[in-house]
Scaffold this active site. Structure first.
Site, short mmCIF file in Angstrom:
data_model
loop_
_atom_site.label_atom_id
_atom_site.label_comp_id
_atom_site.label_asym_id
_atom_site.label_seq_id
_atom_site.Cartn_x
_atom_site.Cartn_y
_atom_site.Cartn_z
CG HIS A 17 -0.44 -0.02 2.51
ND1 HIS A 17 0.33 1.01 2.99
CD2 HIS A 17 -0.51 -0.93 3.51
CE1 HIS A 17 0.69 0.75 4.22
NE2 HIS A 17 0.21 -0.43 4.56
CG HIS A 20 4.05 -1.42 2.36
ND1 HIS A 20 2.85 -2.02 2.08
CD2 HIS A 20 4.32 -1.73 3.65
CE1 HIS A 20 2.43 -2.69 3.13
NE2 HIS A 20 3.31 -2.52 4.11
CB CYS A 125 -0.38 -8.46 21.58
SG CYS A 125 -1.32 -7.94 20.11
CB CYS A 128 2.37 -7.06 18.66
SG CYS A 128 1.29 -5.66 18.77
CB CYS A 142 -2.36 -4.72 22.20
SG CYS A 142 -1.39 -4.19 20.77
CG HIS A 145 -3.11 -5.36 17.19
ND1 HIS A 145 -1.75 -5.34 17.47
CD2 HIS A 145 -3.22 -5.70 15.89
CE1 HIS A 145 -1.09 -5.69 16.38
NE2 HIS A 145 -1.95 -5.90 15.41
CE LYS A 294 -2.68 2.23 12.40
NZ LYS A 294 -2.38 1.49 13.61
CE LYS A 297 -6.89 -6.42 2.92
NZ LYS A 297 -6.23 -7.68 3.11
N1 MSP Z 1 8.08 -6.94 8.56
C1 MSP Z 1 8.25 -5.83 9.39
C2 MSP Z 1 9.58 -5.14 9.16
C3 MSP Z 1 10.79 -5.99 9.33
S1 MSP Z 1 12.25 -5.15 8.93
C4 MSP Z 1 13.46 -6.13 9.46
C5 MSP Z 1 7.13 -4.83 9.15
N2 MSP Z 1 6.50 -4.91 7.98
S2 MSP Z 1 5.29 -3.95 7.51
O1 MSP Z 1 4.80 -4.53 6.28
O2 MSP Z 1 4.36 -3.74 8.54
O3 MSP Z 1 5.98 -2.61 7.09
C6 MSP Z 1 6.16 -1.54 8.00
C7 MSP Z 1 6.80 -0.42 7.24
O4 MSP Z 1 5.98 -0.05 6.11
C8 MSP Z 1 6.94 0.88 8.01
O5 MSP Z 1 8.07 0.89 8.85
C9 MSP Z 1 7.07 1.85 6.85
O6 MSP Z 1 8.31 1.71 6.25
C10 MSP Z 1 6.00 1.34 5.91
N3 MSP Z 1 4.69 1.86 6.26
C11 MSP Z 1 3.57 1.12 6.45
N4 MSP Z 1 2.52 1.97 6.66
C12 MSP Z 1 2.93 3.24 6.64
C13 MSP Z 1 2.30 4.49 6.69
N5 MSP Z 1 0.99 4.62 6.88
N6 MSP Z 1 3.07 5.60 6.55
C14 MSP Z 1 4.40 5.52 6.30
N7 MSP Z 1 5.03 4.34 6.22
C15 MSP Z 1 4.34 3.18 6.47
O7 MSP Z 1 6.90 -4.00 10.01
#
Ligand code: MSP
Length: 508
Positions: A17, A20, A125, A128, A142, A145, A294, A297
């Site tokens: 999304h 990412h 949790c 998490c 949590c 969540h 936020k 989904k």
């Molecule tokens: N798998 C773990 C990370 C492991 S790294 C060794 C994880 N994955 S995640 O899919 O949840 O990705 C989190 C990351 O996605 C955030 O740290 C950021 O880089 C990005 N983002 C996800 N949602 C976001 C926003 N709403 N805004 C900005 N970045 C965000 O955590």
């Protein structure tokens, strides 16, 4: 100099999304910038494929886990390819080399006595995948969540974290910009005021089998974070790989604030225990919020990056992300704001400048870059502004000051637009005696555009390339690095220009 930049490896429990995409685009822009600086650059991203969340997601759609992770990991890869993300390495935590590495490090830490077996009862949790302390909960729930944790008691393996707590505090104090921006450093020092609990790094297979088996106890798999963080070494072929020798420890990790603790506390302590130097910087950005709150989904407001790029254009989305979010702070996303930026900054300011300047060069100079004549103060000012802009950009961009760096470029765009109005080439064209003056003015406009094309390469690669094409730059000029590409006068008089479509169509 070597430059190694990483994104988090994303969980494959859901499709990519906008959040990412932001991190990945920032990493890409930085990688492109450092390549242009002539630094040897490695850019790594990937997917995090073990753990409860992923298992759960696979179960929901009724697919075998491996098939499911292959599918979603592929989706991430396709998304990044579709957005022209120039990653060098894509790591998956299910790849054989990663399994070997994780087991190797776990074995080593166990042999050294950094890992021990014990019983632990606590509040867990499942969302998490971690235990919580009473004081970390909000109203008994949590904080992430908003669900009450479950009390579970089980035998597990623990990693001794306390041993390295004092070292970590000292390290953070000695290298004040190690975690940046500063607010996140302060947050980490805040966590470290309390004694660190040992980290539970195993999960019994009877509860979760989707993970990497501990090399010293078959009944357990590794905790997903312990597994995931090591991806940053897998991508460098640690320990023997030439890439590891070359790129470690000049590592720039890029993450959002949600995963600060694992990166700022577990990870450096894991490295310390394994006898590996700490990474260079932890760069932490804020969160994109949707106007409604936020992104989730259930709210149905998840924005798919590929769709956004299809509708608005890849470069447009990249520009918006970098221009709109101050690195480290939260920002709000709306399509309205995106459209406004596209129309105002791209279609109007930059797009019109390019169209006007080239249009005049075709009209008054047969589509050829003219030979500049004697310089007036206003011409010298354009050249000086171009070089100041370049110097500011080269300083601000690698410092993660993206909005400032881009605003500086747009100041120069404004300067060029005003220069056109002030010099009024259409008036000069009417006066046969003013032909040398006209040539000088047109040359300065075009050379100004060449600067813009060079500076915008890391941010809007396709548009910058098109600008270079319109300016008739040949392959060797287009591949010039910084700062050579940013020396005034690079556009050779006599160069044949090219007509092209408008760079940024206006959105109605
Ligand atoms: N798998 C773990 C990370 C492991 S790294 C060794 C994880 N994955 S995640 O899919 O949840 O990705 C989190 C990351 O996605 C955030 O740290 C950021 O880089 C990005 N983002 C996800 N949602 C976001 C926003 N709403 N805004 C900005 N970045 C965000 O955590």
């Amino acid at each position: 100099m070597a430059f190694y930049i990483t994104t988090p490896i994303y969980y494959v429990n859901a499709e990519p999304h906008l959040g990412h995409a932001y991190t990945t685009i920032v990493a890409d822009a930085l990688a492109r910038f450092h390549r242009l600086m002539g630094e040897e650059t490695r850019f790594q991203t990937g997917t995090d494929e073990h753990g409860d969340k992923v298992m759960e997601a696979a179960r929901k759609v009724g697919l075998p886990v491996k098939d499911f992770v292959d599918r979603i990991s592929g989706r991430f890869r396709q998304t990044w390819d579709g957005l022209q993300i120039s990653y060098d390495v894509f790591v998956r935590t299910t790849q054989a080399s990663h399994l070997r590495l994780v087991q190797d490090i776990l074995g080593r830490l166990y042999d050294q006595g950094d890992i021990y077996f014990g019983e632990y009862g606590g509040l867990y949790c499942f969302g998490c995948e971690r235990f919580y302390l009473e004081r970390e909960l909000e109203d008994g729930k949590c904080p992430d969540h908003q669900t009450p944790p479950t009390f579970i008691k089980e035998e597990n393996y623990f990693f001794r974290m306390g041993r390295h707590q004092e070292w970590l505090i000292g390290f953070i104090e000695d290298f004040p910009d190690w975690i940046r921006p500063e607010r996140y450093k302060n947050e980490v020092l805040g966590f470290l005021r309390e004694p660190l609990e040992d980290l539970c790094i195993s999960r019994p297979k009877q509860r979760l089998e989707w993970g990497i088996t501990l090399p010293f106890d078959e009944r357990y798999v590794a905790y997903v974070w312990f597994d995931a963080l090591l991806n940053y070494l897998t991508g460098l072929d640690y320990p023997e790989g030439a890439a590891f020798q070359h790129f470690w420890p000049s590592v720039q990790h890029l993450i959002a604030k949600d995963i600060l603790k694992p990166h700022a506390i577990y990870w450096p302590i894991m490295l310390k225990a394994a006898g590996i130097d700490p990474f260079r910087h932890l760069n932490v950005h804020g969160y994109w919020q949707m106007a409604e709150g936020k992104m989730s989904k259930s709210l149905g407001n998840v924005v798919e990056p590929r769709m956004l790029a299809e509708i608005y254009g890849i470069d447009q989305v990249r520009y918006f992300f970098l221009r709109e979010m101050v690195f480290g702070l939260d920002a709000t996303f709306s399509e309205e704001a995106l459209r406004t930026r596209i129309n105002a900054d791209l279609a109007n300011d930059l797009g019109n400048l390019v169209a006007r300047s080239l249009g005049m060069a075709f009209k008054y100079s047969q589509g050829v870059a003219p030979v500049p004549g004697d310089l007036e103060p206003e011409d010298k000012e354009v050249a000086a502004q171009a070089q100041d802009t370049a110097a500011d950009f080269l300083r601000l961009f690698p410092e993660l000051e993206f909005p400032k760096a881009l605003a500086r470029i747009w100041e120069f765009v404004g300067h060029l637009n005003r220069y056109i109005v002030a010099t009024a080439p259409w008036e000069l064209a009417k006066d046969p005696n003013a032909q040398p003056r006209l040539a000088t003015v047109l040359y300065h406009q075009l050379e100004g555009l060449r600067f813009l094309a060079a500076l915008l390469r890391p941010v809007m690669p396709t548009s910058a390339e098109k600008m270079a094409e319109y300016l008739g730059l040949d392959a060797s000029q287009r591949s010039l690095l910084f700062p050579e590409a940013l020396v005034w006068g690079g556009l050779a008089p006599g160069t044949t220009l090219k007509k092209g479509k408008p760079l940024f169509p206006r959105l109605e």
